[in-house]
Design a protein around this motif. Structure first.
Motif, PDB file in Angstrom:
ATOM      1  N   VAL A   8       0.890  -1.265  -0.004  1.00  0.00           N
ATOM      2  CA  VAL A   8      -0.015  -0.106   0.175  1.00  0.00           C
ATOM      3  C   VAL A   8       0.780   1.267  -0.088  1.00  0.00           C
ATOM      4  O   VAL A   8       0.389   2.177  -0.643  1.00  0.00           O
ATOM      5  N   ARG A   9       1.864   1.270   0.639  1.00  0.00           N
ATOM      6  CA  ARG A   9       3.194   2.086   0.819  1.00  0.00           C
ATOM      7  C   ARG A   9       4.310   1.893   0.348  1.00  0.00           C
ATOM      8  O   ARG A   9       4.512   0.572   0.615  1.00  0.00           O
ATOM      9  N   TYR A  45      -4.873   7.427  -5.421  1.00  0.00           N
ATOM     10  CA  TYR A  45      -3.665   7.130  -4.771  1.00  0.00           C
ATOM     11  C   TYR A  45      -3.362   5.723  -4.535  1.00  0.00           C
ATOM     12  O   TYR A  45      -2.279   5.257  -4.253  1.00  0.00           O
ATOM     13  N   GLN A  49      -8.871  10.876   4.864  1.00  0.00           N
ATOM     14  CA  GLN A  49      -7.737  11.156   3.766  1.00  0.00           C
ATOM     15  C   GLN A  49      -7.316  12.683   3.721  1.00  0.00           C
ATOM     16  O   GLN A  49      -6.042  12.905   3.630  1.00  0.00           O
ATOM     17  N   ASP A  98      -7.863   7.632   8.892  1.00  0.00           N
ATOM     18  CA  ASP A  98      -6.428   7.815   8.066  1.00  0.00           C
ATOM     19  C   ASP A  98      -6.479   9.050   7.509  1.00  0.00           C
ATOM     20  O   ASP A  98      -7.489   9.496   6.881  1.00  0.00           O
ATOM     21  N   ILE A 112      -3.645  11.221   4.667  1.00  0.00           N
ATOM     22  CA  ILE A 112      -2.687  11.080   3.426  1.00  0.00           C
ATOM     23  C   ILE A 112      -2.273  12.717   3.633  1.00  0.00           C
ATOM     24  O   ILE A 112      -2.955  13.568   3.011  1.00  0.00           O
ATOM     25  N   PHE A 115      -0.297   9.126   7.123  1.00  0.00           N
ATOM     26  CA  PHE A 115       0.547   8.859   6.178  1.00  0.00           C
ATOM     27  C   PHE A 115       1.136   9.738   5.371  1.00  0.00           C
ATOM     28  O   PHE A 115       0.315  10.602   4.838  1.00  0.00           O
ATOM     29  N   GLU A 116       2.642   9.850   5.183  1.00  0.00           N
ATOM     30  CA  GLU A 116       2.930  10.423   3.928  1.00  0.00           C
ATOM     31  C   GLU A 116       2.531   9.783   2.506  1.00  0.00           C
ATOM     32  O   GLU A 116       2.630   8.685   2.353  1.00  0.00           O
ATOM     33  N   SER A 130       2.531   8.226  -0.933  1.00  0.00           N
ATOM     34  CA  SER A 130       3.540   7.475  -1.640  1.00  0.00           C
ATOM     35  C   SER A 130       3.216   6.905  -3.068  1.00  0.00           C
ATOM     36  O   SER A 130       2.155   6.252  -2.770  1.00  0.00           O
ATOM     37  N   ARG A 147       2.303   4.906  -5.994  1.00  0.00           N
ATOM     38  CA  ARG A 147       2.277   3.620  -6.312  1.00  0.00           C
ATOM     39  C   ARG A 147       2.053   3.384  -7.921  1.00  0.00           C
ATOM     40  O   ARG A 147       1.190   4.004  -8.494  1.00  0.00           O
TER      41      ARG A 147
HETATM   42  N1  5AD Z   1       0.079   6.710   0.034  1.00  0.00           N
HETATM   43  C1  5AD Z   1      -0.053   6.754   1.221  1.00  0.00           C
HETATM   44  N2  5AD Z   1      -1.164   6.307   2.046  1.00  0.00           N
HETATM   45  C2  5AD Z   1      -2.015   5.517   1.319  1.00  0.00           C
HETATM   46  N3  5AD Z   1      -2.982   4.834   1.820  1.00  0.00           N
HETATM   47  C3  5AD Z   1      -3.327   4.067   0.817  1.00  0.00           C
HETATM   48  N4  5AD Z   1      -2.638   4.338  -0.408  1.00  0.00           N
HETATM   49  C4  5AD Z   1      -1.846   5.235  -0.071  1.00  0.00           C
HETATM   50  C5  5AD Z   1      -0.605   5.902  -0.731  1.00  0.00           C
HETATM   51  N5  5AD Z   1      -0.399   5.471  -1.891  1.00  0.00           N
HETATM   52  C6  5AD Z   1      -3.248   4.902   3.179  1.00  0.00           C
HETATM   53  C7  5AD Z   1      -4.859   5.435   2.964  1.00  0.00           C
HETATM   54  C8  5AD Z   1      -5.550   4.249   3.531  1.00  0.00           C
HETATM   55  C9  5AD Z   1      -4.750   3.410   4.295  1.00  0.00           C
HETATM   56  C10 5AD Z   1      -5.097   1.853   4.438  1.00  0.00           C
HETATM   57  O1  5AD Z   1      -3.460   3.679   3.816  1.00  0.00           O
HETATM   58  O2  5AD Z   1      -4.958   6.431   4.179  1.00  0.00           O
HETATM   59  O3  5AD Z   1      -6.867   4.560   3.952  1.00  0.00           O
END
Ligand code: 5AD
Ligand code: SF4
Length: 471
Positions: free
Chosen positions: A82-83, A196, A298, A336, A338, A367-368, A370, A372
């Motif tokens: 996921v990251r 994302y 998010q 969560d 981002i 989360f920063e 990231s 994908r």
């Molecule tokens: N970059 C950062 N955080 C992400 N998430 C999902 N994809 C990304 C990404 N590309 C986070 C979201 C999601 C959690 C499971 O992971 O916040 O809710």
């Protein structure tokens, strides 16, 4: 997939478990010691549940649980993508386990899960980590026994990755990590394509299990003494789409709540765009549904939410949380967030901070962003890392402040705690959780792991409570 086909596949896999079991027996005799296996899991609750299925198969084959990766004769890494840092962690571990295999030449190293659905990852493993013996993806985890048997009986490198599947294979043996709680998959995959997120690419299209199969599994878990279940799906609120009944997630939850013996029900994850009034009503009416919802925000900026393809606005999100708080007093809301999505500016970050303060989250994973490979956002212009770091620190500071204030609110109250295990720092104490999911430590006093007890939450220590049992 029809019920008959699902049963046939289950039987086939159980036969492979038994055939593999014979090899385990022979090797164990030859070595005069048991054979050991270990599954290392990265990522989300879905992956943890998948690992319970892998462990169930390994146990059925006669492998004992290894106490370390080094001791394992079969070592499986169940991966997350996921990251980016999840990817890095796997490659680090694969580097280290090469040395284990040098010592135990017959060791089998397998890698499965979300990362294996990405072609460039599989190519890299084949090229740089030739000590890996077995690779499979998210769509054929049910065939683990067959693949491991193939490896054990024929040797060589075994790789089997499906692009997609409509298969749901029911009733395979599983080994629960905890005797008193378990996850129950209600659906697989995701159709939302948040820009994302890689999940729709690696977990495939949304597929719901039939309500009767789910309820049967819950009843069996309750018969085994399970007290708490967590219904699992990437977006549980859209459960039921594509089934030939008019079941909704709210209806399923209500039915799950009525299973005898199930004292607590959690669910994960809810998408705000699909959270219905019917669900809020069912939560309000059923005391054994946890007073907790994980509702990923998010971003608190409408502009960014749109670019993320989230289909709700900040005001829509805020009013949803207000409805929840009104209908379900004492509910804990976690989220969560981002930071650093392409195009995010200082004002967008302020908007996110503002929503965090208005909602008053009990906790938030921050989360920063990231990028994908293959997702829409990865093709957008990316932000400067230093700028993102500054914004991340601002958001994190607010999250800590708000969550700290929120989590003290139960201080002094007597609440029901499910005992989860011994306190890691003090063998004289237990650790458990209240319905809102906060952790509580308290002195043992004749109770057991898996018991529900009334505990006074004497003191809040930031993200956990110290308490005393109220007899
Ligand atoms: N970059 C950062 N955080 C992400 N998430 C999902 N994809 C990304 C990404 N590309 C986070 C979201 C999601 C959690 C499971 O992971 O916040 O809710
Ligand atoms: Fe990813 Fe969005 Fe699906 Fe969640 S709802 S798994 S964030 S695409």
């Amino acid at each position: 997939m029809t019920k008959d086909n699902s049963l046939k596949e289950t039987k086939r896999q159980i036969e492979f478990m038994h055939k593999a079991g014979k090899i385990v027996e022979q090797r164990s005799k030859a070595l005069s010691r048991p054979l050991y296996a270990m599954t290392v899991t990265f990522g989300c609750q879905m992956n943890f549940r998948d690992s319970e299925k892998i462990d169930g198969a390994l146990r059925e084959m006669g492998f004992l649980k290894a106490s370390s990766e080094e001791q394992a004769d079969v070592l499986i890494y169940n991966t997350c993508t996921v990251r980016e840092n999840a990817d890095k962690r796997l490659f680090g571990r694969l580097g280290v386990c090469k040395a284990y295999k040098n010592k135990n030449k017959n060791m089998i190293i397998g890698v499965c899960g979300c990362m294996m659905q990405e072609k460039q990852v599989v190519d890299r493993i084949k090229k740089e980590y030739p000590h890996v013996d077995l690779i499979f993806g998210t769509h054929n985890i049910f065939a683990f026994s067959e693949l491991l048997y193939k490896k054990m009986s024929e040797g060589g490198f075994v790789a089997d990755i499906l692009e997609s599947t409509d298969k749901i294979v029911e009733d395979l043996p599983t080994e629960r990590k905890y005797s008193f709680k378990t996850g129950i998959n209600i659906m697989f995959g995701c159709d939302n394509f948040c820009t994302y997120c890689i999940v729709p690419y690696v977990r495939g299209r949304e597929r719901s299990r039939k309500p009767a199969d789910i309820v049967d599994e819950i009843k069996r878990a309750a018969d085994d003494g399970v007290k708490e279940i967590m219904l699992l799906g990437q977006n549980v609120n859209s459960y039921g789409k594509g089934l030939d009944t008019d079941v909704t997630f709210a209806k399923l939850l209500k039915e799950a709540a009525s299973v005898d013996g199930i004292r607590r029900i959690r669910f994960m994850t809810s998408h705000p765009k699909d959270l219905s009034d019917e669900l809020i009503e069912v939560m309000a009416e059923n005391e054994n549904i946890a007073r907790h919802i994980h509702l990923p925000l998010q971003s608190g900026s409408d502009r960014i939410l749109e670019a993320m393809n989230r289909h709700y606005t900040r005001e829509g999100y805020i009013s949803l949380t207000e409805k929840l708080k009104k209908a379900v007093p004492d509910i804990a809301i976690t989220t969560d967030i981002i930071v650093g999505f392409p195009g995010e500016d200082v004002q967008d970050v302020s908007d996110t901070i503002d929503v965090i303060e208005q909602v008053g989250f009990d906790g938030a994973f921050t989360f920063e962003y990231s990028p994908r490979t293959g997702t829409a956002a990865a093709k957008m212009e990316q932000l400067d890392k230093g700028f993102v770091q500054e914004n991340f620190d601002r958001v994190l500071k607010t999250v800590h402040k708000v969550a700290w204030e929120r989590s003290r609110r139960f201080e002094g109250r007597v609440m029901e705690v499910l005992i989860e295990g011994e306190d890691e720092k003090d063998p004289e104490r237990y650790t458990g959780r209240i319905s809102q999911n906060n952790v509580v430590h308290f002195p043992k006093s004749g109770y057991h792991v898996g018991d529900l007890v009334q505990v006074r939450l004497d003191e809040c220590r930031g993200f956990y409570y110290n308490g005393t049992v109220v007899p």
